[in-house]
Write an enzyme that holds these catalytic residues in place. Structure first.
Site, short mmCIF file in Angstrom:
data_model
loop_
_atom_site.label_atom_id
_atom_site.label_comp_id
_atom_site.label_asym_id
_atom_site.label_seq_id
_atom_site.Cartn_x
_atom_site.Cartn_y
_atom_site.Cartn_z
N SER A 158 0.85 -1.19 0.00
CA SER A 158 0.00 0.00 0.00
C SER A 158 0.88 1.23 0.00
O SER A 158 2.11 1.14 0.01
CB SER A 158 -0.89 0.01 1.23
OG SER A 158 -0.11 0.34 2.36
N LYS A 159 0.21 2.36 0.00
CA LYS A 159 0.90 3.64 -0.09
C LYS A 159 1.96 3.82 1.00
O LYS A 159 2.99 4.45 0.78
CB LYS A 159 -0.15 4.74 0.01
CG LYS A 159 0.30 6.01 -0.59
CD LYS A 159 -0.80 6.84 -1.17
CE LYS A 159 -0.22 8.14 -1.67
NZ LYS A 159 0.76 8.00 -2.71
#
Ligand code: GLU
Length: 479
Positions: A241-242
């Site tokens: 994820s980010k």
């Protein structure tokens, strides 16, 4: 049989690298088998729908070089057909109307939880043959009649045989009480109508597959082949994820990654062909099949991606690289060198060395930006330091000899620097090359400064030194 795969992302506003890999595998599988890859946008969530998000998906897929066959299909536009299939299932007695209120469903969930039952809904409307008209102000939903016993087998080309006991399947909803079709129904109908033969998608959808098969079986349609791909994890083993860094295609593009590097990296992340690391698109089409897709999730390795990117930058044609770096030069360094032929020529001349050193296009741009600078330009902190102290004497000596040089090549520049080093710096080249680099580039990091000076040419080199020397006398003027 012609193989038909599909890539059906939801327009969330960005394309996750996991989705990009799914697209790549669908594309490769179709190409390898001489088939077709279709592109469908799963745009049924109208509350959050944005056309911009759709455009992002299209642009990202194009940038990756993954073309699709036929028109892009909008799932939302097929909604009448989805409803028609639900009606057909109702007509055959394979689906039914259910009038349960949210409160009743909540009670059933509680009870099922207390008894440890996997299916919460108690199927109380399953055999009521209700007509679908509103009752006591409640509009019904439409539910499928899932099989109550036996088991469902999914022959997955990556996960192997996956068996689910049918008693674990719920009578899930096909049409909501407002009449809108659910994802579970829409996906199955679209895949059937589009003639999809192979469903290759993330394993987060594996749980949906036995349910989707209930609809397929009820309609008597062919069951597609399935391949559920394992997740991509971040370096810490959690879903990528980010917070691990860039997780979307757009971010990698903006960070200066080439599409072929990202594709090569994503290809290898979950699939292998011996020890081959660098695999061109043509080779991938020739070699790709689902039997060598890993079952286990793979961890994203930023360093590996970077080294592949460095490789592909080296391989890229100079004019292509120039096209890619011009907009970045403009955005990052405020240099408008599009119209300036001299700066473009310098950049092209410096490209072989720049691309040999670059890990990303941003890196390449930052190291080559000096070719496009116009006097006066500013000097970064380290360059200012390199221009202070004895640097002025060194630069003046260099400038004098450069002016008088009959030829101005990399070799003559190097020879002059060595002479000045001999005369003024006890033979040490560093105290000569560093101020020269600072004067010519405004930084202390660049490709070979002798080569750079030769590319800039005699006049520009002398003028840049002049500006830097004047600057060391009165730093304000050149900053
Ligand atoms: N729209 C779904 C997603 O983006 C894909 C559904 C599917 O592949 O069946 O995850």
């Amino acid at each position: 049989m012609t193989i038909v795969t599909r890539f059906p992302p939801s327009p969330t506003g960005f394309m996750h690298v996991g989705n990009a890999r799914t697209a790549l595998y669908n594309w490769l599988y179709a190409k390898h088998h001489g088939g077709r890859m279709l592109f469908r946008i799963e745009d049924t969530d109208r509350a959050r729908h944005s056309e911009e998000a759709v455009v992002t998906l299209i642009n990202d897929l194009r940038w990756l070089g993954l073309d699709w066959d036929g028109e892009i299909v909008s799932q939302y536009e097929q909604r009448d057909r989805h409803v028609a299939v639900a009606q057909e299932l109702l007509a055959q007695g394979a689906a039914y109307y259910c009038y349960c209120t949210p409160e009743e469903l909540a009670d059933m969930r509680e009870e099922a939880k207390a008894q440890g039952r996997p299916v919460a809904y108690d199927r109380r409307w399953r055999d009521q043959n209700a007509d679908g008209k509103p009752r006591n102000g409640v509009n019904p939903v439409v539910r499928i009649k899932a099989p109550l016993d036996g088991e469902t087998l999914i022959r997955d080309k990556v996960q192997g045989d996956v068996r689910v006991k049918n008693e674990q399947l719920d009578d899930f909803i096909l049409l909501r009480s407002d009449g809108s079709p659910t994802y579970m129904l829409s996906v199955v109908v679209d895949d059937h109508d589009m003639g999809v033969t192979h469903v290759i998608r993330g394993d987060d959808h594996l749980n949906n597959t036995p349910r989707q098969k209930v609809i397929i079986d009820a309609m008597g349609w062919d069951v597609p082949a399935y391949a559920h791909l394992p997740m991509i994890l971040g370096p810490d083993g959690k879903k990528m994820s980010k917070r691990h860094g860039a997780a979307s295609v757009e971010e990698y593009r903006e960070m200066g990654y080439l599409p072929e590097a990202l594709c090569n990296y994503l290809l290898r992340l979950g699939w292998s062909h011996g020890d081959d690391e660098i695999i061109s698109a043509d080779q991938a089409v020739e070699w790709f099949d689902l039997d060598r897709v890993n079952q286990a999730a793979a961890r994203f390795d930023f360093a590996k991606l970077e080294s592949l990117n460095a490789h592909y930058i080296k391989e890229a044609d100079d004019p292509r690289l120039l096209d890619l770096v011009l907009p970045i030069l403009r955005a990052r360094h405020c240099l408008d060198i599009t119209e300036d032929d001299t700066a473009q020529k310098r950049f092209i001349a410096g490209m072989p060395e720049l691309k040999d050193r670059a890990k990303t296009l941003l890196h390449l741009v930052d190291e080559g930006a000096f070719y496009g600078k116009k006097i006066p330009f500013s000097y970064d902190e380290k360059a200012q330091k390199a221009l202070s102290g004895d640097a002025k004497t060194v630069l003046e000596a260099l400038q004098k000899r450069f002016r008088g040089a009959p030829a101005f090549t990399e070799e003559t520049v190097a020879a002059i620097c060595k002479e000045v080093a001999q005369d003024l710096c006890a033979g040490k080249l560093g105290p000569v090359a560093m101020p020269l680099r600072a004067a010519l580039t405004g930084t202390t990091v660049s490709p070979s400064i002798f080569h750079a000076a030769a590319i800039l040419g005699q006049q520009e080199t002398v003028e840049r030194i002049n500006a830097a020397v004047l600057g060391s006398l009165s730093s304000r003027e050149c900053l």
